[in-house]
Design a protein around this motif. Structure first.
Motif, PDB file in Angstrom:
ATOM      1  N   THR A  12     -15.974  -0.452   3.700  1.00 38.40           N
ATOM      2  CA  THR A  12     -15.523   0.942   3.857  1.00 38.40           C
ATOM      3  C   THR A  12     -14.333   1.220   2.945  1.00 38.40           C
ATOM      4  O   THR A  12     -13.464   0.363   2.746  1.00 38.40           O
ATOM      5  N   ASP A  13     -14.294   2.426   2.376  1.00 37.90           N
ATOM      6  CA  ASP A  13     -13.173   2.830   1.513  1.00 37.90           C
ATOM      7  C   ASP A  13     -11.898   2.879   2.352  1.00 37.90           C
ATOM      8  O   ASP A  13     -11.740   3.748   3.221  1.00 37.90           O
ATOM      9  N   ALA A  14     -10.969   1.974   2.083  1.00 34.56           N
ATOM     10  CA  ALA A  14      -9.738   1.893   2.879  1.00 34.56           C
ATOM     11  C   ALA A  14      -8.765   2.999   2.510  1.00 34.56           C
ATOM     12  O   ALA A  14      -7.882   3.337   3.313  1.00 34.56           O
ATOM     13  N   ILE A  15      -8.892   3.581   1.326  1.00 33.41           N
ATOM     14  CA  ILE A  15      -7.970   4.659   0.932  1.00 33.41           C
ATOM     15  C   ILE A  15      -8.158   5.854   1.850  1.00 33.41           C
ATOM     16  O   ILE A  15      -7.181   6.412   2.387  1.00 33.41           O
ATOM     17  N   ALA A  16      -9.396   6.279   2.062  1.00 33.87           N
ATOM     18  CA  ALA A  16      -9.652   7.397   2.972  1.00 33.87           C
ATOM     19  C   ALA A  16      -9.390   6.989   4.409  1.00 33.87           C
ATOM     20  O   ALA A  16      -8.869   7.786   5.213  1.00 33.87           O
ATOM     21  N   LEU A  17      -9.710   5.744   4.767  1.00 31.11           N
ATOM     22  CA  LEU A  17      -9.536   5.280   6.143  1.00 31.11           C
ATOM     23  C   LEU A  17      -8.071   5.329   6.566  1.00 31.11           C
ATOM     24  O   LEU A  17      -7.750   5.719   7.699  1.00 31.11           O
ATOM     25  N   LEU A  18      -7.165   4.977   5.654  1.00 33.14           N
ATOM     26  CA  LEU A  18      -5.744   4.915   5.974  1.00 33.14           C
ATOM     27  C   LEU A  18      -4.981   6.192   5.581  1.00 33.14           C
ATOM     28  O   LEU A  18      -3.760   6.259   5.729  1.00 33.14           O
ATOM     29  N   LEU A  39       0.820  -1.218   0.000  1.00 36.73           N
ATOM     30  CA  LEU A  39       0.000   0.000   0.000  1.00 36.73           C
ATOM     31  C   LEU A  39       0.852   1.265   0.000  1.00 36.73           C
ATOM     32  O   LEU A  39       0.328   2.358  -0.181  1.00 36.73           O
ATOM     33  N   GLY A  40       2.159   1.129   0.236  1.00 37.94           N
ATOM     34  CA  GLY A  40       3.047   2.286   0.271  1.00 37.94           C
ATOM     35  C   GLY A  40       3.083   2.964   1.622  1.00 37.94           C
ATOM     36  O   GLY A  40       3.655   4.052   1.754  1.00 37.94           O
ATOM     37  N   LEU A  41       2.520   2.329   2.663  1.00 38.67           N
ATOM     38  CA  LEU A  41       2.506   2.951   3.987  1.00 38.67           C
ATOM     39  C   LEU A  41       3.810   2.761   4.748  1.00 38.67           C
ATOM     40  O   LEU A  41       4.127   3.547   5.642  1.00 38.67           O
ATOM     41  N   GLY A  42       4.552   1.720   4.447  1.00 40.64           N
ATOM     42  CA  GLY A  42       5.789   1.457   5.169  1.00 40.64           C
ATOM     43  C   GLY A  42       6.605   0.412   4.443  1.00 40.64           C
ATOM     44  O   GLY A  42       6.258  -0.027   3.341  1.00 40.64           O
ATOM     45  N   ASP A  43       7.702  -0.012   5.093  1.00 42.19           N
ATOM     46  CA  ASP A  43       8.606  -0.973   4.479  1.00 42.19           C
ATOM     47  C   ASP A  43       8.378  -2.402   4.963  1.00 42.19           C
ATOM     48  O   ASP A  43       9.014  -3.334   4.467  1.00 42.19           O
ATOM     49  N   GLU A  44       7.492  -2.602   5.940  1.00 39.20           N
ATOM     50  CA  GLU A  44       7.289  -3.933   6.493  1.00 39.20           C
ATOM     51  C   GLU A  44       6.578  -4.812   5.471  1.00 39.20           C
ATOM     52  O   GLU A  44       5.643  -4.384   4.787  1.00 39.20           O
ATOM     53  N   HIS A  45       7.030  -6.065   5.386  1.00 36.26           N
ATOM     54  CA  HIS A  45       6.413  -7.003   4.452  1.00 36.26           C
ATOM     55  C   HIS A  45       6.400  -8.406   5.077  1.00 36.26           C
ATOM     56  O   HIS A  45       6.600  -9.410   4.413  1.00 36.26           O
ATOM     57  N   SER A  66       3.759  -0.745  23.003  1.00 36.60           N
ATOM     58  CA  SER A  66       3.454  -1.739  21.980  1.00 36.60           C
ATOM     59  C   SER A  66       2.256  -1.356  21.120  1.00 36.60           C
ATOM     60  O   SER A  66       1.970  -2.021  20.127  1.00 36.60           O
ATOM     61  N   LEU A  67       1.535  -0.306  21.506  1.00 35.76           N
ATOM     62  CA  LEU A  67       0.373   0.098  20.725  1.00 35.76           C
ATOM     63  C   LEU A  67       0.810   0.581  19.341  1.00 35.76           C
ATOM     64  O   LEU A  67       1.907   1.107  19.177  1.00 35.76           O
ATOM     65  N   PRO A  68      -0.057   0.405  18.337  1.00 37.92           N
ATOM     66  CA  PRO A  68       0.332   0.774  16.972  1.00 37.92           C
ATOM     67  C   PRO A  68       0.224   2.280  16.740  1.00 37.92           C
ATOM     68  O   PRO A  68      -0.530   2.986  17.392  1.00 37.92           O
ATOM     69  N   THR A  69       0.997   2.731  15.779  1.00 42.52           N
ATOM     70  CA  THR A  69       0.859   4.107  15.315  1.00 42.52           C
ATOM     71  C   THR A  69      -0.421   4.216  14.505  1.00 42.52           C
ATOM     72  O   THR A  69      -0.648   3.410  13.601  1.00 42.52           O
ATOM     73  N   PRO A  70      -1.290   5.183  14.794  1.00 39.92           N
ATOM     74  CA  PRO A  70      -2.555   5.297  14.044  1.00 39.92           C
ATOM     75  C   PRO A  70      -2.296   5.585  12.573  1.00 39.92           C
ATOM     76  O   PRO A  70      -1.285   6.216  12.210  1.00 39.92           O
ATOM     77  N   PRO A  71      -3.191   5.132  11.693  1.00 39.80           N
ATOM     78  CA  PRO A  71      -2.959   5.309  10.249  1.00 39.80           C
ATOM     79  C   PRO A  71      -2.772   6.757   9.818  1.00 39.80           C
ATOM     80  O   PRO A  71      -1.958   7.049   8.945  1.00 39.80           O
ATOM     81  N   TRP A  72      -3.515   7.704  10.422  1.00 41.76           N
ATOM     82  CA  TRP A  72      -3.395   9.104   9.999  1.00 41.76           C
ATOM     83  C   TRP A  72      -1.990   9.649  10.263  1.00 41.76           C
ATOM     84  O   TRP A  72      -1.450  10.423   9.479  1.00 41.76           O
TER      85      TRP A  72
END
Length: 841
Positions: free
Chosen positions: A160-166, A137-143, A249-255
């Motif tokens: 739900t539209d994931a493009i706007a969500l992320l 998706l181009g959000l990061g380098d993890e694969h 350990s909590l994730p970074t929010p998508p925004w």
């Protein structure tokens, strides 16, 4: 600096429907140059899907795939691609479970690459889409596997539209930030500049009431810089906040992840991402420490000899005494303003965090970053100047985000050591900006522009007293303020006027002659070069003087190349380097020349810096004399280098190799171009071949040399054994004659030609004998040329016979044979007087 538009819009009102081009155009108006546009390059349909079931299917190649049934739309509705609500998808990852919400790229979607998604048959199934990973998706380098929305703390209905969500529908504009405008390395600074350009409302993120934190007894911090480097304190402000009980350990929010990605910052972990986010937002670099890993209070000090530190990149670094350090009871825990240490790094086990927001000396940080070859986002901002007044606000913003996103609890007060350095007020005379810029600005425009950039103004007799804002350390004098007025009012107000040259002015005599010399050499087949003006000591010593072992030269304080720290005293090494480079590319027959300055300091004399005139008025004679005394003599020389064949082998023509004759021919061309008489006499030079070296003289003054390089020097430079060179002082040659040389004048009256053979000692230079003949013969002698040098039978031992071809011509009449003979005999008489020459029978 990359600026996501959604982030920019939080602090300034973007015009409705603004595109990246519109934002770039607005920022260009205030001097922020357009660089690029960045997007995620993802187009839909990309939706939230739910894994209903999957079947593990081992393959012959040892790989196991999953044949998945994924709901991509609510029951009874069509999917975003027009297909059924449940899609069959082949997936090679194994890190998801039934019931997981995932990101599904349906047929018709395009991922970065570009990678279009279409139904395709694979592993015995038709895969109707793809379950995407973070990297796809181009959000990061993890694969490591597909993206499970639960790991981001996101829950959304299926379909739900994931493009706007992320946040994948966002875009960023990239601008070029010049070194004097470090405040533009932040969303805060760029939003303010957009407001300047458009008049939109700006909301300063550093002035939010929520960030107004009381100052109290925070974590123990001391600034101990008793021996500041160059008189500059290393740190002026050091603010701290403590946040306890975070869940690292909590994730970074998508925004936040999408904004960091667009801004060019890699997502690392929630706590680190928060510090980077605030750095980008406010322009204040932030560092976070694992509070439980600290040993006692913090001391900001200089490094001690042999001190070492393992930085966050895993490198163990030996520190310099100029390095400013962050230390605790155990020693160094970070290089201030550059990079933190590994021992106190925030990790997954971190529960309590100490937040640092400090202001460090730009010069100290810049030198440290370069010394350790350790550029960082923090040092890039500190070395350009960070607003010293927002340290507390920035630390509080980090605490606010850690509390809201990592579940921590912040201590009620902030700790602060030091005081922000107040900007110095600048006197701004009435009428100065209009005089400098050339535009008549009104008082309202001047005051309004200065107030708009955040400056405070006081009226004084004859002008204003302007105090720049804390975020503009580049505004230090009145010309800076005048430029700000021109920028804010608009560069379009400055007219484009072509200056008219005053009548009667143009190139000086010396400039015209220098151009003629260059044109003449180019017309003769030489190629002009511009060589690097810096040399090593050995090159200056070998080529810069005929006999001296060591040549006085100016050493550059900050040399671009440590092997070439001296200003050149000669043009020859530059010509040799250019010839070597061209020869390595297969150009074997070369004739190169350069007309350029050399630097000839007087031995034992020191040349220092002097105060430059203001530039507002013309410098006085005394100021010009002082400036000239502060720099070494810089004569302009001309150099020529010739190697290879002068004439290449061809049918009916043998090879004619180049040599000293070609060097002397170049001297003749220079003499013709300047109108000067350049005498060629036998000479010697430690870099030239003995016996093939000519000293060039104008009257009694030596102005240069011509000849062939020592073969060993040529071979050491990977050149052929025979390399002909010329170097002479062109300024001295031009100054030697006041004649205005006119080329191309052809005599219309008949010439009288005669030969003259003179017997002289073998030690007598032919050129000197010819010069005596020329002088004695007077104005009627048009040309003299040596045609024979005989040594043999019929002559006494120790003598030689020199035969000159003479051509005589009068401008107003036809010469008689008697007049020509009389002039010839007058020339031979002077040669007899000077060299004992006798006419050969």
């Amino acid at each position: 600096m990359r600026v996501p538009l959604s982030w920019l819009a939080e602090y300034v009102d973007l015009a409705p429907g603004s595109t990246t081009d519109d934002v770039h155009a607005a920022l260009v108006k205030v001097g922020l140059e357009e660089e690029d546009v960045h997007t995620f390059d993802v187009t839909g349909p990309v939706v939230v899907g739910e894994v209903l079931e999957f079947t593990e299917e081992p393959q012959k190649n040892g790989k196991t795939i999953r044949w998945c049934q994924v709901r991509v739309a609510p029951d009874g509705e069509l999917a975003a691609d027009g297909g059924p609500a449940v899609h069959g998808i082949v997936c090679g990852a194994g890190n998801f479970f039934v019931g997981d919400k995932v990101v599904v790229t349906l047929p018709g979607a395009v991922l970065p690459g570009p990678f279009p998604i279409t139904p395709r048959k694979t592993y015995g199934h038709v895969s109707d889409g793809m379950i995407a990973s973070t990297r796809e998706l181009g959000l990061g380098d993890e694969h490591d596997g597909i993206l499970r929305l639960s790991t981001l703390g996101v829950d959304a209905p299926v379909g739900t539209d994931a493009i706007a969500l992320l946040g994948l529908d966002d875009a960023a504009v990239e601008i070029n930030v010049t070194p004097d405008r470090g405040y533009a390395f932040s969303i805060r600074g760029v939003a303010r500049e957009y407001a300047h350009a458009t008049g939109a409302t700006f909301r300063d993120p550093a002035l939010r009431p929520e960030l107004d934190t009381p100052i109290g007894d925070g974590y123990s911090v001391a600034i101990d810089d008793a021996s500041p480097i160059r008189g500059r304190q290393g740190a002026s402000v050091f603010a701290t906040r403590i946040v306890r009980g975070v869940d690292a350990s909590l994730p970074t929010p998508p925004w936040m992840m999408s904004r960091l990605k667009l801004a060019g910052i890699r997502s690392i972990s929630l706590l680190v991402d928060i510090t980077n986010y605030v750095m980008l937002e406010l322009g204040q670099p932030i560092h976070g420490y694992d509070l439980d890993a600290l040993a006692g209070g913090i001391v900001v000090r200089r490094a001690v000899p042999t001190e070492t530190l393992e930085t966050l990149d895993g490198q163990k670094r030996t520190l310099d005494r100029e390095d400013l350090l962050i230390t605790d009871g155990s020693g160094a825990i970070g290089i201030a303003g550059v990079m933190g240490g590994a021992r106190t790094e925030m990790g997954d086990s971190t529960r309590n965090v100490l937040i640092e927001a400090a202001n460090f000396d730009p010069v100290s940080i810049a030198r440290t970053a370069r010394r350790h070859k350790l550029p960082s986002e923090a040092s890039k901002r500190f070395e350009r100047g960070v607003d010293p007044s927002i340290a507390v606000a920035a630390a509080s913003r980090v605490a606010e985000l850690m509390v809201s996103l990592a579940g921590g609890e912040a201590d009620a007060v902030a700790g602060v050591v030091g005081e922000p350095t107040a900007p110095q007020a600048v006197s701004f005379p009435d009428g100065y900006v209009s005089t400098l810029i050339g535009v008549d600005y009104t008082d309202e425009e001047i005051r309004g522009s200065l107030q708009e950039i955040g400056a405070t103004i006081e009226d004084t007799d004859g002008g204003l007293l302007v105090t720049p804002p804390t975020w503009r350390p580049d505004l230090t004098d009145k010309s800076d303020l005048a430029e700000e007025v021109a920028r804010i009012v608009g560069y379009d107000r400055i007219p484009s006027v072509l200056p008219v040259a005053p009548a009667g002015r143009g190139l000086s005599r010396s400039q015209r002659i220098r151009r003629t010399v260059a044109d003449t050499l180019a017309a003769a087949g030489s190629t002009e070069i511009l060589a690097f003006p810096f040399l090593g000591a050995t090159e200056n010593n070998v080529y810069g003087s005929a006999d001296s072992e060591e040549v006085a030269a100016i050493k550059v304080a900050n040399a671009l190349d440590a092997t070439s720290p001296y200003l050149r005293t000669t043009l020859i090494p530059g010509l040799i380097e250019a010839a070597k480079r061209n020869l390595s590319r297969g150009l074997t027959d070369l004739s190169l020349f350069e007309v350029g300055l050399v630097f000839r300091p007087e031995a034992g004399r020191k040349y220092g810096q002097v105060d430059l005139p203001s530039g507002v008025t013309l410098p006085t004679d005394d100021q010009l004399a002082e400036l000239n005394a502060g720099i070494p003599p810089q004569p302009r020389h001309v150099g020529v280098l010739i190697l290879g064949n002068a004439v290449s082998k061809q049918p009916g023509q043998q090879v004619v190799p180049s040599g000293i004759a070609d060097a002397l021919a170049a001297v003749t061309q220079i003499g013709l171009a300047t109108g000067a008489t350049i005498d060629v006499v036998q000479g010697s030079h430690k870099a030239f071949h003995p016996g093939r070296t000519a000293e060039l003289r104008v009257g009694d003054r030596a102005v240069g040399f011509a000849g062939e390089l020592l073969p060993q020097l040529a071979l050491d430079s990977d050149l052929p054994r025979v390399v002909a060179v010329v170097e002479l002082d062109l300024d001295a040659v031009i100054a030697s004659t006041d004649a205005v040389f006119t080329a191309g004048v052809i005599g219309t009256l008949p010439a009288a030609t005669q030969d003259l053979s003179l017997v002289v000692s073998v030690d007598a230079p032919a050129a000197a004998v010819g010069a005596a003949v020329r002088e004695g013969a007077g104005e009627l002698l048009e040309s003299i040329r040596l045609v024979d040098d005989y040594r043999g039978s019929g002559l006494e031992d120790g003598t030689k016979s020199l035969t000159f071809a003479l051509r005589f011509r009068a401008p107003d009449r036809t010469l008689t044979a008697a007049e020509a003979t009389e002039a010839k005999l007058a020339g031979s008489a002077l040669a007899a007087e000077r060299f004992g020459a006798a006419i050969r029978d």
